[in-house]
Design a protein around this motif. Structure first.
Motif, PDB file in Angstrom:
ATOM      1  N   PRO A 119       0.515  -9.000  10.078  1.00 32.25           N
ATOM      2  CA  PRO A 119      -0.660  -8.198   9.719  1.00 32.25           C
ATOM      3  C   PRO A 119      -1.883  -9.103   9.532  1.00 32.25           C
ATOM      4  O   PRO A 119      -1.785 -10.164   8.922  1.00 32.25           O
ATOM      5  CB  PRO A 119      -0.269  -7.574   8.374  1.00 32.25           C
ATOM      6  N   GLY A 120      -3.003  -8.687  10.070  1.00 30.19           N
ATOM      7  CA  GLY A 120      -4.230  -9.459   9.880  1.00 30.19           C
ATOM      8  C   GLY A 120      -4.341 -10.686  10.765  1.00 30.19           C
ATOM      9  O   GLY A 120      -5.308 -11.442  10.671  1.00 30.19           O
TER      10      GLY A 120
ATOM     11  N   PHE B 193      -7.095  -4.295   3.748  1.00 28.72           N
ATOM     12  CA  PHE B 193      -6.921  -3.368   4.858  1.00 28.72           C
ATOM     13  C   PHE B 193      -6.361  -3.975   6.146  1.00 28.72           C
ATOM     14  O   PHE B 193      -5.747  -3.265   6.930  1.00 28.72           O
ATOM     15  CB  PHE B 193      -8.250  -2.671   5.168  1.00 28.72           C
ATOM     16  N   THR B 194      -6.622  -5.252   6.405  1.00 27.31           N
ATOM     17  CA  THR B 194      -6.074  -5.766   7.658  1.00 27.31           C
ATOM     18  C   THR B 194      -4.756  -6.492   7.431  1.00 27.31           C
ATOM     19  O   THR B 194      -3.852  -6.398   8.232  1.00 27.31           O
ATOM     20  CB  THR B 194      -7.065  -6.676   8.414  1.00 27.31           C
ATOM     21  N   LYS B 195      -4.672  -7.224   6.303  1.00 26.67           N
ATOM     22  CA  LYS B 195      -3.405  -7.929   6.064  1.00 26.67           C
ATOM     23  C   LYS B 195      -2.460  -7.127   5.183  1.00 26.67           C
ATOM     24  O   LYS B 195      -1.304  -7.493   5.014  1.00 26.67           O
ATOM     25  CB  LYS B 195      -3.690  -9.280   5.409  1.00 26.67           C
ATOM     26  N   ARG B 196      -2.961  -6.080   4.581  1.00 23.00           N
ATOM     27  CA  ARG B 196      -2.201  -5.241   3.644  1.00 23.00           C
ATOM     28  C   ARG B 196      -1.608  -6.048   2.483  1.00 23.00           C
ATOM     29  O   ARG B 196      -0.558  -5.730   1.970  1.00 23.00           O
ATOM     30  CB  ARG B 196      -1.081  -4.493   4.375  1.00 23.00           C
TER      31      ARG B 196
ATOM     32  N   SER C 163      -1.247   4.946   6.232  1.00 21.72           N
ATOM     33  CA  SER C 163      -0.129   4.746   5.315  1.00 21.72           C
ATOM     34  C   SER C 163      -0.307   5.542   4.019  1.00 21.72           C
ATOM     35  O   SER C 163       0.668   5.968   3.417  1.00 21.72           O
ATOM     36  CB  SER C 163       0.071   3.263   5.019  1.00 21.72           C
TER      37      SER C 163
ATOM     38  N   ALA D 263       3.256  -4.989  13.007  1.00 19.72           N
ATOM     39  CA  ALA D 263       2.390  -4.840  11.835  1.00 19.72           C
ATOM     40  C   ALA D 263       1.875  -3.420  11.688  1.00 19.72           C
ATOM     41  O   ALA D 263       1.291  -3.080  10.670  1.00 19.72           O
ATOM     42  CB  ALA D 263       1.215  -5.805  11.944  1.00 19.72           C
ATOM     43  N   THR D 264       2.073  -2.588  12.676  1.00 17.91           N
ATOM     44  CA  THR D 264       1.521  -1.229  12.634  1.00 17.91           C
ATOM     45  C   THR D 264       2.640  -0.186  12.611  1.00 17.91           C
ATOM     46  O   THR D 264       3.102   0.185  11.541  1.00 17.91           O
ATOM     47  CB  THR D 264       0.578  -1.027  13.840  1.00 17.91           C
TER      48      THR D 264
ATOM     49  N   GLY E 197       0.802  -1.224   0.000  1.00 21.37           N
ATOM     50  CA  GLY E 197       0.000   0.000   0.000  1.00 21.37           C
ATOM     51  C   GLY E 197       0.825   1.260   0.000  1.00 21.37           C
ATOM     52  O   GLY E 197       0.289   2.343  -0.199  1.00 21.37           O
ATOM     53  N   VAL E 198       2.107   1.143   0.227  1.00 23.93           N
ATOM     54  CA  VAL E 198       2.989   2.319   0.151  1.00 23.93           C
ATOM     55  C   VAL E 198       4.228   1.942  -0.647  1.00 23.93           C
ATOM     56  O   VAL E 198       4.564   0.773  -0.781  1.00 23.93           O
ATOM     57  CB  VAL E 198       3.429   2.815   1.552  1.00 23.93           C
TER      58      VAL E 198
ATOM     59  N   GLN F 258      -5.728   3.583  11.580  1.00 25.24           N
ATOM     60  CA  GLN F 258      -5.151   2.271  11.292  1.00 25.24           C
ATOM     61  C   GLN F 258      -5.241   1.928   9.802  1.00 25.24           C
ATOM     62  O   GLN F 258      -4.304   1.429   9.215  1.00 25.24           O
ATOM     63  CB  GLN F 258      -5.932   1.226  12.105  1.00 25.24           C
ATOM     64  N   LYS F 259      -6.385   2.232   9.215  1.00 24.19           N
ATOM     65  CA  LYS F 259      -6.619   1.783   7.844  1.00 24.19           C
ATOM     66  C   LYS F 259      -6.077   2.750   6.787  1.00 24.19           C
ATOM     67  O   LYS F 259      -5.750   2.339   5.695  1.00 24.19           O
ATOM     68  CB  LYS F 259      -8.133   1.621   7.595  1.00 24.19           C
TER      69      LYS F 259
ATOM     70  N   GLN G  19     -10.566  -7.667   3.858  1.00 25.18           N
ATOM     71  CA  GLN G  19      -9.613  -8.153   4.870  1.00 25.18           C
ATOM     72  C   GLN G  19      -8.190  -8.156   4.314  1.00 25.18           C
ATOM     73  O   GLN G  19      -7.251  -7.733   4.984  1.00 25.18           O
ATOM     74  CB  GLN G  19      -9.969  -9.583   5.274  1.00 25.18           C
TER      75      GLN G  19
ATOM     76  N   PHE H  98       5.611  -1.357  10.669  1.00 24.23           N
ATOM     77  CA  PHE H  98       5.414  -1.289   9.220  1.00 24.23           C
ATOM     78  C   PHE H  98       5.690   0.130   8.706  1.00 24.23           C
ATOM     79  O   PHE H  98       6.399   0.326   7.720  1.00 24.23           O
ATOM     80  CB  PHE H  98       3.990  -1.718   8.877  1.00 24.23           C
TER      81      PHE H  98
END
Lengths: 320, 435
Positions: free
Chosen positions: B396-397, A279-282, B87, B106-107, A61-62, B83-84, A276, B110
């Protein structure tokens, strides 16, 4: 002309009077279409192409996506969750298309033909609005209320009602198959108003003389419904079926609010699964792959529907 | 031919307009470079107004504006929102100067690994923040180049802490003739005693974090710091069929089978579990210190207390969320000044006196007895280096995976071994990037 050649049969008269052409040709019309095209390009086409490109990448995502070829697509075929999510779409289609369309058809016909006649238009309109109410309720609000109703233990409203009859409490959303059943019932409740309203509007097109003639010939209600009503409002049935099928394939909100795909992934649907991964696992690349498959399925379904509809209409016109 | 030419012209015009549109939208997103004016601090955080931290930050904003003459441009965000979308936003000029962000690999890890947040090591040295933070609190503030916590570079500053312990309804214990347990065996005896009296003792929530936290706490009963380092810091591969995970998974299933946890807990949310403790329905609740302030306000119908998990040397917990400074921040110096204000004893005391866990408060400033009890329990865990972070942090996740797999376990859809194996597969896949 194309249609006539393809059909290879009768030359049909034009359906609509043609729009008078200005002497300058069609150039000026492009100007009016331009904003729409620009929006289509920026909002739909470019993201679509970008999404398709992302399916071949690994991206968090980045920064820049990393090209990985067919990796995401290979993963998709062996991913049990992905297949589960599409299997669950079948349940959603049943709840959002099949049941609401059939029930909506019957309800609309009853409201129009029976309730409307016996109790007057106001009662019919009131009932129609009542059926439509869930459609205008935000699903987030409805979902929270439904969560209260089906709460496990003795606190839940549904369990309390069952308790009056000596039926033990059920963990509705915490186990299978009740979680899927609850979700399906909610979707039927949400969806039912849409076909009812569309079909009732369509029924206005039916010439009352047709019903009267049929009645004089001794046709009962069901015979009139199947021979006249169904035949005349077929285009609306197609529209409702198509739009509801697309909605069922893309369903996200109710799953997000009510079950979050649980218990243990039992109510996972493609749109929620893609969310999912996004957004959660990227895993943006993999999420894009799921979204792309979903898009492809929706496009195929739409094309099939439209082709079938056109083919039936052509046959009907040719038969006239 | 004339028609073709016209069409070509039209398409050319369309393409030109589209290109202009894209260029314009690009300009908006990228924007012109704007240096900081040194007068405005753009701040984002997601603490609710009436929480301990929310009150403390509000006071810090007041102090900051008085002392610096600068203005704080505060934008209230939700946890999910930051959070979402952080980035994406941090890569643009819309980035704030200072932001609260969730800690963990993961946050915050990252963001650190992608260069979106600043290395603030120099500011840490300048202001001496490291001296105020216990070593286990520093772990989540420092990251390696790969974004793994416990590294050498400071990317954030935590100024409160949190841990998971056990809340007990003392009145319910007294009514049942039971004592608050001090060992794990006593804890199990108490659970059995409540079940024998027809009471389901543990408030739990299978649809959200509480069940996963209990599972990890059970693993910590059999694990040591080496296990935590392997699990959280990837020092060695985690054995998902090893004694720690096997014990946790099998014991959790036993908890359900023996009636310590209600069998219909898989769709319950954390809020409902907390409320069942507040209502007095469940006498025991294993959860975090973040409930403490709320229980002080709402669980007023009975006497209660909170301890670390009995018999455990390691507890779930960590520093609180971090202040991070985006790399694109326009006013980094103002951001450092604000962080420093939040570390002052008077601001820290606001956290401590409102049910939070300050990391640099003066003990004499904590006037509320209930808050003192909580802070002393937390300090006890810090003294034995007992913070072991949270089970979903490594990948993540992984949070969703834990929820789903444990739902499968407690509903009987899958056995303990399969649950552990599924968790292991997801963990290995999610952590592959960091190894």
């Amino acid at each position: 002309m194309t249609r006539d050649t393809r059909a290879g049969r009768t030359v049909l008269p034009p359906e609509q009077p043609s729009i008078p052409q200005r002497s300058g040709g069609t150039g000026a019309y492009w100007l009016y279409l331009l904003p729409g095209f620009v929006l289509l390009l920026v909002v739909v086409l470019i993201p679509l192409v970008w999404n398709a490109y992302l399916t071949f990448t690994r991206w968090k995502g980045v920064r820049a996506p990393e090209f990985i070829g067919l990796g995401n697509w290979q993963k998709l075929f062996s991913d049990e969750d992905f297949w589960t999510s599409f299997t669950n779409s079948v349940w959603m289609i049943l709840a959002m298309v099949v049941v609401p369309t059939v029930v909506g058809l019957i309800v609309a016909a009853l409201l129009f033909d029976v309730i409307g006649r016996k109790f007057g238009g106001r009662v019919g309109s009131f009932l129609r609005a009542t059926y439509y109410l869930p459609q205008i309720l935000p699903i987030a609000v409805a979902g929270i209320v439904i969560g209260w109703i089906v709460r496990p233990g003795d606190d839940g409203a549904l369990n309390q009602i069952l308790g009056w009859f000596g039926i033990p409490a059920v963990d509705w959303l915490g186990q299978m198959p009740s979680a899927v059943i609850v979700l399906m019932v909610v979707m039927v409740w949400v969806q039912i108003g849409y076909p009812v309203v569309v079909f009732m509007a369509a029924l206005q097109r039916v010439d009352p003389e047709l019903y009267e003639a049929a009645e004089l010939d001794g046709a009962n209600w069901f015979q009139r419904f199947s021979a006249i009503t169904m035949s005349i409002i077929r285009p609306e049935i197609f529209v409702v079926t198509l739009t509801c099928t697309i909605a069922a394939l893309k369903v996200f909100g109710p799953v997000y609010i009510i079950t979050r795909g649980g218990p243990a992934g039992a109510t996972l649907v493609p749109a929620y699964y893609a969310y999912q991964e996004f957004f959660t696992k990227r895993n943006i690349g993999y999420g894009a792959t799921i979204a792309t498959v979903l898009t492809i399925v929706v496009v195929i379904v739409s094309i099939v529907f439209i082709r079938v509809q056109n083919s039936i209409e052509r046959k009907e016109r040719a038969g006239l | 031919m004339a028609r073709t030419t016209r069409r070509t012209k039209t398409l050319t015009a369309l393409a030109a307009l589209t290109a202009t549109g894209i260029a314009l939208s690009g300009c908006t997103a990228g924007g012109a470079e704007e240096g900081g004016d040194g007068q405005t601090l753009k701040l984002w955080h997601y603490e609710s107004e009436d929480s301990a931290m929310g009150k403390a930050w509000a006071e810090a904003i007041k102090v900051f504006e008085e002392e610096t003459g600068a203005t704080v441009e505060f934008e209230e965000k939700s946890f999910e929102q930051i959070q979402k979308t952080a980035s994406q936003v941090l890569d643009t000029d819309a980035a704030p100067d200072l932001m609260e962000f969730n800690k963990g690999n993961a946050t915050a890890g990252f963001l650190a690994s992608t260069g979106l947040i600043s290395d603030i090591s120099d500011a840490v040295d300048e202001y001496g923040w490291a001296d105020k933070l216990a070593p286990s609190l520093q772990t989540t503030a420092k990251y390696s180049d790969d974004g793994v916590m416990g590294g050498d570079t400071w990317y954030g500053i935590p100024n409160y802490g949190e841990f998971v312990g056990v809340y007990y309804n003392k009145d319910a214990f007294a009514a049942a003739g039971l004592e608050i347990p001090t060992t794990y065996d006593e804890f199990v005896d108490v659970l059995d005693a409540f079940v024998a009296k027809g009471i389901t003792p543990l408030a739990e929530a299978g649809a959200e974090y509480p069940l996963g936290q209990l599972w990890y706490q059970l693993a910590l009963l059999k694990g040591d710091r080496g296990f935590v380092d392997d699990y959280q810091l990837y020092k060695n591969p985690v054995d998902w069929q090893g004694p720690e995970i096997t014990y946790a998974t099998e014991t959790l299933k036993e908890y359900v089978d023996k009636g310590y946890i209600a069998s219909d807990v898989s769709s319950i949310k954390a809020e409902d579990a907390g409320v069942s403790f507040i209502n007095g329905t469940a006498p025991i609740f294993v959860s975090g210190s973040w409930w403490y302030g709320r229980f002080v306000t709402e669980a007023t119908g009975f006497d209660w207390t909170m301890t670390a998990f009995p018999g455990a040397d390691l507890s779930l917990g960590s520093s609180g969320n971090l202040w991070v400074v985006p790399e694109n921040a326009a006013n980094k110096d103002l951001a450092y000044t604000f962080i420093d204000i939040t570390m002052r004893p008077e601001i820290q005391a606001i956290i401590g006196n409102n049910g939070g866990l300050p990391v640099a408060a003066d003990a004499a400033d904590i006037t509320d007895p209930k808050s003192s009890e909580l802070i002393s329990t937390f300090n006890g865990i810090l003294d034995q280096d007992g913070l072991s972070f949270y089970p979903d942090w490594p990948a993540p996740g992984f949070y969703d995976v834990i929820v789903q797999e444990l739902q499968g376990l407690i509903t009987g859809a899958q056995d303990a071994e399969t649950t552990a194996a599924n968790l292991g597969d997801a963990y290995d896949e999610g952590t592959a990037d960091f190894r």
